[in-house]
Design an enzyme around this catalytic site. Structure first.
Site, PDB file in Angstrom:
ATOM      1  N   HIS A  65       0.843  -1.195   0.000  1.00 52.84           N
ATOM      2  CA  HIS A  65       0.000   0.000   0.000  1.00 52.84           C
ATOM      3  C   HIS A  65       0.873   1.238   0.000  1.00 52.84           C
ATOM      4  O   HIS A  65       1.393   1.646   1.037  1.00 52.84           O
ATOM      5  CB  HIS A  65      -0.870  -0.031   1.278  1.00 52.84           C
ATOM      6  CG  HIS A  65      -1.901   1.049   1.338  1.00 52.84           C
ATOM      7  ND1 HIS A  65      -3.101   0.870   1.997  1.00 52.84           N
ATOM      8  CD2 HIS A  65      -1.928   2.306   0.864  1.00 52.84           C
ATOM      9  CE1 HIS A  65      -3.816   1.980   1.911  1.00 52.84           C
ATOM     10  NE2 HIS A  65      -3.118   2.870   1.229  1.00 52.84           N
ATOM     11  N   LEU A  68       2.252   6.614  -5.105  1.00 48.20           N
ATOM     12  CA  LEU A  68       3.352   7.155  -5.902  1.00 48.20           C
ATOM     13  C   LEU A  68       2.972   8.461  -6.606  1.00 48.20           C
ATOM     14  O   LEU A  68       3.811   9.091  -7.230  1.00 48.20           O
ATOM     15  CB  LEU A  68       3.835   6.123  -6.929  1.00 48.20           C
ATOM     16  CG  LEU A  68       4.429   4.842  -6.307  1.00 48.20           C
ATOM     17  CD1 LEU A  68       4.876   3.864  -7.394  1.00 48.20           C
ATOM     18  CD2 LEU A  68       5.608   5.191  -5.400  1.00 48.20           C
ATOM     19  N   ASN A  99      -5.355   6.323  -6.608  1.00 51.36           N
ATOM     20  CA  ASN A  99      -5.971   7.647  -6.468  1.00 51.36           C
ATOM     21  C   ASN A  99      -5.093   8.729  -7.092  1.00 51.36           C
ATOM     22  O   ASN A  99      -4.772   9.734  -6.497  1.00 51.36           O
ATOM     23  CB  ASN A  99      -6.300   7.968  -5.001  1.00 51.36           C
ATOM     24  CG  ASN A  99      -5.091   7.906  -4.094  1.00 51.36           C
ATOM     25  OD1 ASN A  99      -4.084   7.262  -4.392  1.00 51.36           O
ATOM     26  ND2 ASN A  99      -5.172   8.589  -2.973  1.00 51.36           N
ATOM     27  N   ASP A 157      -9.010   3.489  -2.479  1.00 55.24           N
ATOM     28  CA  ASP A 157      -8.345   4.070  -1.307  1.00 55.24           C
ATOM     29  C   ASP A 157      -8.289   5.591  -1.299  1.00 55.24           C
ATOM     30  O   ASP A 157      -8.035   6.221  -2.311  1.00 55.24           O
ATOM     31  CB  ASP A 157      -6.904   3.565  -1.184  1.00 55.24           C
ATOM     32  CG  ASP A 157      -6.251   4.054   0.110  1.00 55.24           C
ATOM     33  OD1 ASP A 157      -5.167   4.648   0.047  1.00 55.24           O
ATOM     34  OD2 ASP A 157      -6.848   3.871   1.181  1.00 55.24           O
ATOM     35  N   HIS A 184     -10.450   0.911   2.128  1.00 57.01           N
ATOM     36  CA  HIS A 184     -10.161   1.950   3.116  1.00 57.01           C
ATOM     37  C   HIS A 184     -11.468   2.135   3.863  1.00 57.01           C
ATOM     38  O   HIS A 184     -12.422   2.678   3.323  1.00 57.01           O
ATOM     39  CB  HIS A 184      -9.730   3.228   2.387  1.00 57.01           C
ATOM     40  CG  HIS A 184      -9.754   4.466   3.224  1.00 57.01           C
ATOM     41  ND1 HIS A 184      -8.627   5.150   3.565  1.00 57.01           N
ATOM     42  CD2 HIS A 184     -10.780   5.160   3.797  1.00 57.01           C
ATOM     43  CE1 HIS A 184      -8.952   6.208   4.304  1.00 57.01           C
ATOM     44  NE2 HIS A 184     -10.243   6.240   4.461  1.00 57.01           N
ATOM     45  N   HIS A 237      -4.836  -0.571   6.166  1.00 54.09           N
ATOM     46  CA  HIS A 237      -4.440   0.214   7.349  1.00 54.09           C
ATOM     47  C   HIS A 237      -5.402   0.118   8.539  1.00 54.09           C
ATOM     48  O   HIS A 237      -6.047   1.088   8.929  1.00 54.09           O
ATOM     49  CB  HIS A 237      -4.177   1.681   6.986  1.00 54.09           C
ATOM     50  CG  HIS A 237      -5.213   2.329   6.110  1.00 54.09           C
ATOM     51  ND1 HIS A 237      -6.570   2.260   6.349  1.00 54.09           N
ATOM     52  CD2 HIS A 237      -5.052   3.063   4.995  1.00 54.09           C
ATOM     53  CE1 HIS A 237      -7.183   2.931   5.384  1.00 54.09           C
ATOM     54  NE2 HIS A 237      -6.305   3.435   4.562  1.00 54.09           N
ATOM     55  N   ASP A 320       1.506   2.596   3.585  1.00 57.96           N
ATOM     56  CA  ASP A 320       0.598   3.687   3.228  1.00 57.96           C
ATOM     57  C   ASP A 320       1.395   4.980   3.031  1.00 57.96           C
ATOM     58  O   ASP A 320       1.013   6.066   3.465  1.00 57.96           O
ATOM     59  CB  ASP A 320      -0.497   3.889   4.290  1.00 57.96           C
ATOM     60  CG  ASP A 320      -1.640   4.773   3.774  1.00 57.96           C
ATOM     61  OD1 ASP A 320      -2.500   5.148   4.580  1.00 57.96           O
ATOM     62  OD2 ASP A 320      -1.632   5.122   2.577  1.00 57.96           O
ATOM     63  N   PHE A 338      -3.800  14.895   4.692  1.00 52.75           N
ATOM     64  CA  PHE A 338      -3.559  13.724   5.524  1.00 52.75           C
ATOM     65  C   PHE A 338      -2.425  12.909   4.922  1.00 52.75           C
ATOM     66  O   PHE A 338      -2.393  12.692   3.703  1.00 52.75           O
ATOM     67  CB  PHE A 338      -4.796  12.818   5.538  1.00 52.75           C
ATOM     68  CG  PHE A 338      -5.965  13.349   6.320  1.00 52.75           C
ATOM     69  CD1 PHE A 338      -6.956  14.081   5.677  1.00 52.75           C
ATOM     70  CD2 PHE A 338      -6.095  13.090   7.671  1.00 52.75           C
ATOM     71  CE1 PHE A 338      -8.055  14.553   6.384  1.00 52.75           C
ATOM     72  CE2 PHE A 338      -7.202  13.555   8.385  1.00 52.75           C
ATOM     73  CZ  PHE A 338      -8.181  14.292   7.739  1.00 52.75           C
ATOM     74  N   GLY A 339      -1.522  12.405   5.757  1.00 52.99           N
ATOM     75  CA  GLY A 339      -0.555  11.446   5.202  1.00 52.99           C
ATOM     76  C   GLY A 339       0.832  11.555   5.783  1.00 52.99           C
ATOM     77  O   GLY A 339       1.273  12.635   6.184  1.00 52.99           O
TER      78      GLY A 339
END
Lengths: 443, 337, 186
Positions: A65, A68, A99, A157, A184, A237, A320, A338-339
């Site tokens: 997961h 890129l 995505n 996702d 997700h 996740h 992730d 987010f991330g």
């Protein structure tokens, strides 16, 4: 053709074959050709030696997961930079989420990713296709076509398929293909544009919270649908103890479900939003580097996730990896993306659990190699193994090497990490993909 | 009738008094009261006392902050808080500039950080900022060297309001320790409630938070436990909250709360939580009625109570200028650490 | 070198009585006088002067207190001593002979700030200055009208005035160089 390589004197751990011993490993013509006692390897022309004394030698890690960002968000990351980051993190195969822009819901986009990965990728890139067209949650993608083009599974996702009806159709349809639906799990109405876990920290900081139930509701729904349809479900996740428990019961009943957890959900709690423990200043920091979806949760959740990993309820660890530009993160907490950019800190952060005795090193390696390979299946051959005849995807790591994280050194364009400045014990020394050295620590 | 304990304004100054206490002021910014010690809050209240005297003069000006520039940067509309800060700055002879986000380049998409850096480059010494996002001032302080005073950030904090609440209470009731303060209303979205929790518990006041459960943060219990605040309790019924209270503070109910489904109707809220004369009689006879303003008369507070004898709401506004003068004074002189 | 006592309690009392006499003499009586003590020790000194004048003339002279923190010319020392006391002058100073009372007279900056404050409060007919100790080293062109005792000092010495009402005893000491006193003399 890469050189013939002998990796000598390392501690080889290969969960797929049950190997756990000090030995030499020979790579010829890009494939694993021999594992055995030191010095006993059959002689080879043009042989390079790598001294692996004191290092762990294992199959290259597989990330189920990761984001890129190419096509469409090349300012955040490209296939080129993302795969370089993967190599630094000891990953030899990454599965990229769809995505992107345009999303990977059609053959052309996926061909683009594959082609770009071939030319600019440092490690193997396996695509994941969308469940629904445009990830809108309304119409199924042409799953058969996507399967032909090489996706290893389907996911929307970033979003959840909100309609249970569409989700059950997706599961029905994908079942024939034998490919997993990766979900997700988030009830977006309940999480209601929240910014972090709904708990005491969000109450204190005055930030809208995302309750654990928002994940658990969709996990329960998906498990019921998986039971109904018999499809392969993979929960992305996992972050709560409730989710772990639901998955445990479903597995007991024989539901075809697998699950993954991220390194950050195994090691950080919601309190990280209040700032780094490293900084002297005791003020709240509203640290956007700790803003992630699903959000960082509580100590109790971490304990359940680790227990779930050890008990086989959670099958794999996946990063992730979600790189963002500085602009997307250096702003008000509520507005930040987010991330976490996680490829390059994954191993080091997980080694903390090994050093503290919460996770076995063999289990850890299995969750990063053998288990993800099992979930991907044999479409791309036998992955996650050091079996002779298989492509030589090998990772060498020093379990005790101490180092300090500096996001400026990241190969990833995404410098968004809550681990900046952290001291870790455990580091990737070398990564080999199909016999070619794609990363060396001292280079 | 409310007792007012006026500080000494008799014709003779007292014969004995303590020697000047030497406090160390630690703050370069004022973002929230969670890191204020009791001594620091006392210092603010003492300083406000001195400032109050300036406001009794005909010419309400002292030269203390002459040559300093105070910029107010408000991303949310506000009449009283912004005017209050500006007047406070002007009374101290500071130069003031007020920036209204709606009119400035923020609408053009200039980020908060860029706006702040521009303001710093223009020579601001102190930035007073109000923002709709919780945590915005913490972002600000990491990027500019000016002092930042938080005039309200999202749901998180409103330190100057809490300080003026403490000042008002002590002016009337002579003390803060062991008083019972009931804060009634939308706690989840209230930065005033959060800052009052910190300020009041530091001074030994007991705080009761009263709201329908949809307007109480789910993590509130754990927040109180984890931050070791034994003086804070929660009620969902108004009667036990008001029982024996020394101070009652209803909070403004935003109309949007009903619209977003958090309440079935305003009518039901009024039936259960409006502060009426009848409910007020449950409190102590000397009870103070406070409100951070602006009020929704007829919703969280009845007009009779709002304008009744126990109400000190108007005085809070005046005290706001006093407290803000004290904060500007202390911030302007404090050494940055 | 140990601290030296320069004025005993009796010395202080006598000086204050003499100053009170001088104030009355120069102002031709005690009408229209307002004594304004500078926070902190100037205030009890002002009250003692008022008491003496009461005895001499039978007139109650109003006494006020003045805190100059809001008028100082530098804010940087604030963090050491940020306490501001309330200025409390019970009558309108306009048209009055205001006598500022301070314990130690040094650079003159405090008095300059005090004059600014007084002028913000009204329009005194005159402002006079009474000090218990004048230690010299003026940095501004300000002089004292009434001086209890002249004590020449060097810049690295400190004069410490203790008054009974604040410090439980009356005395004036000179501290050796290097020893910090609690109050900054101004």
């Amino acid at each position: 053709m890469p050189h013939n390589l002998i990796i000598s004197g390392g501690h080889i751990i290969d969960p797929s074959q049950g190997i756990d011993k000090i030995a030499d490993l020979l790579i010829t013509k890009g494939k694993i050709s021999w594992i055995g006692d030191k010095g006993k390897a059959p002689s080879q022309p043009d042989l390079h030696t790598v001294d692996a004394t004191g290092l762990i030698v294992c199959p290259g890690f597989i990330d189920l997961h990761c984001h890129l960002r190419e096509p469409g968000f090349e300012d955040k990351e490209t296939i080129g930079t993302g795969t370089k980051a993967a190599a630094k993190g000891g990953f030899t195969t990454v599965c990229c989420m769809p995505n992107t822009n345009p999303p990977l819901d059609n053959q052309t986009s996926i061909d683009y990713v594959k082609k770009t990965a071939e030319i600019e990728g440092t490690v193997q890139v396996l695509p994941i296709g969308c469940i629904t067209k445009g990830r809108q949650g309304k119409e199924l993608t042409e799953m058969n076509e996507l399967a032909k083009v090489g996706v290893i599974g389907f996911s929307d996702d970033g979003d959840t398929v909100a309609s249970s009806r569409i989700m059950s159709l997706a599961m029905d349809y994908s079942q024939v293909l034998g490919l997993p639906i990766i979900d997700h799990c988030e009830d977006k109405e309940l999480s209601d544009n929240g910014f972090m876990n709904d708990g005491w920290v969000s109450a204190r900081l005055g930030l809208k919270g995302m309750p654990k139930a928002a994940e658990e509701i969709v996990v329960a729904r998906d498990l019921a649908l998986a039971q109904l349809t018999g499809a392969k479900l993979h929960i992305a996740h996992v972050s709560t103890d409730g989710s772990v428990e639901l998955i445990r019961r479903a597995k007991e009943k024989g539901v075809s479900v697998t699950a993954e957890v991220t390194p950050h959900h195994l090691t950080l709690t919601e309190e990280r939003v209040m700032g780094s423990q490293l900084k002297e200043n005791k003020q709240l920091a509203y640290d956007t580097n700790a803003k992630v979806n699903p959000p960082l949760r509580t100590k109790e959740d971490i304990a359940a996730l680790i227990k779930g990993l050890n008990g086989g309820i959670i099958d794999a660890i996946a990063t992730d990896h979600a790189p963002h530009t500085l602009v997307d993160k250096m702003c008000e907490f509520g507005l930040a993306a987010f991330g976490i950019s996680g490829l390059e800190t994954a191993l080091a952060c997980l080694m903390g659990l090994v050093h503290s005795g919460q996770l076995d090193l063999k289990t850890l390696i299995s969750k990063l190699t053998f288990e993800p390979a099992r979930i991907i299946g044999t479409k791309y051959g036998e992955l996650g193994t050091l079996k002779t005849g298989c492509p030589a995807d090998v990772t060498l790591l020093d379990p005790n090497k101490e180092w300090v994280v500096d996001s400026h050194d990241f190969a990833s364009k995404g410098k968004n990490t809550p681990f900046d400045g952290c001291s870790f014990k455990g580091r990737i020394i070398m990564t080999i993909v199909a016999g070619k050295t794609v990363y060396r620590e001292d280079l | 009738m409310i007792e007012t304990i006026e500080p000494s304004s008799s014709t003779t100054t007292p014969d004995t008094f303590p020697p000047p206490f030497i406090a160390v002021w630690q703050h370069h910014h004022i973002l929230d009261l969670d890191d204020f010690t009791q001594e620091e809050i006392e210092l603010v209240l003492e300083t406000a006392n001195a400032m109050a005297e300036v406001l009794t003069r005909e010419v309400k000006k002292v030269p203390t902050l002459r040559g300093k520039t105070v910029v107010t940067l408000f991303y949310e509309p506000s009449t009283r808080t912004r005017a209050s800060f500006e007047l406070a700055a002007k009374n101290l002879s500071a130069d003031t500039v007020s920036l209204d986000a709606a009119k400035s380049s923020v609408t053009k998409g200039e980020s908060l950080i860029d706006s702040l850096c521009t303001i710093q480059a223009l020579g601001a010494d102190i930035i007073v900022m109000r923002h709709s996002q919780s945590g915005a001032p913490y972002l600000a302080m990491q990027h500019v060297k000016c002092s930042i005073i938080n005039a309200g950030d999202g749901w998180h904090a409103h330190p100057s309001q809490a300080l003026l609440d403490l000042y008002t209470i002590r002016r009337h009731l002579g003390k803060l320790a062991n008083l019972k303060v009931a804060i009634i209303g939308d706690i989840t979205h209230s930065r005033v409630a959060r800052s009052d929790i910190w300020g009041m518990t530091t001074m030994g006041t007991k705080v009761v938070l009263c709201a329908p459960s949809t307007l109480l943060p789910r993590g509130l219990d754990n927040f109180i436990a984890n931050c070791r605040l034994p003086n804070v309790s929660i009620e969902t019924k108004i009667e036990p909250a008001l029982e024996g209270a020394d101070v009652v503070m209803p909070l403004r109910l935003q109309m949007e709360r009903q619209q977003s489904g958090l309440l079935p109707s305003l009518r039901e809220y009024i039936q259960l939580y409006q502060l009426t004369m009848e409910r007020l009689s449950l409190a102590k006879p000397h009870v103070l009625v406070m409100h951070p303003g602006p009020m929704n008369e007829g919703i969280e507070i009845s007009p009779e109570v709002a304008h009744g004898t126990q109400s000190v709401i108007e005085e809070q506004v005046a005290n706001g200028v006093t407290i803000r003068m004290a904060l500007l004074y202390l911030i302007a002189g404090g050494k940055s650490k | 070198m140990p601290d030296r006592i320069l004025m005993s309690p009796e010395d202080m009392q006598r000086a204050l009585v003499r100053v009170a006499h001088e104030i009355v003499e120069r102002n031709k009586g005690a009408n229209d006088i307002v004594l304004v003590g500078m926070q902190t020790r100037g205030v009890p000194l002002a009250k003692r002067l008022a008491a003496t004048i009461q005895g001499l003339e039978g007139i109650t002279v109003p006494v006020g207190s003045l805190d100059i923190s809001l008028y100082r010319d530098d804010l940087s020392s604030l963090s050491l001593k940020p306490t501001v006391h309330r200025t409390d002058i019970p009558i309108d100073v306009s048209g009055k002979q205001v006598v500022l009372v301070d314990d130690v007279f040094y650079t003159g900056r405090s008095i300059r700030a005090a004059m600014d404050a007084l002028i913000d409060l009204g329009r005194p007919q005159s402002i006079q200055l009474a000090v218990l100790v004048d230690r010299g080293h003026r940095e501004l062109p300000i002089r004292a009208d009434y001086v209890g005792k002249n004590i020449p000092t060097s810049k690295d010495e400190e004069i410490k005035v203790s008054v009974k009402e604040v410090d439980d005893e009356d005395k004036v000491t000179i501290l050796s160089p290097g020893k910090g006193a609690n109050d900054r003399n101004d």
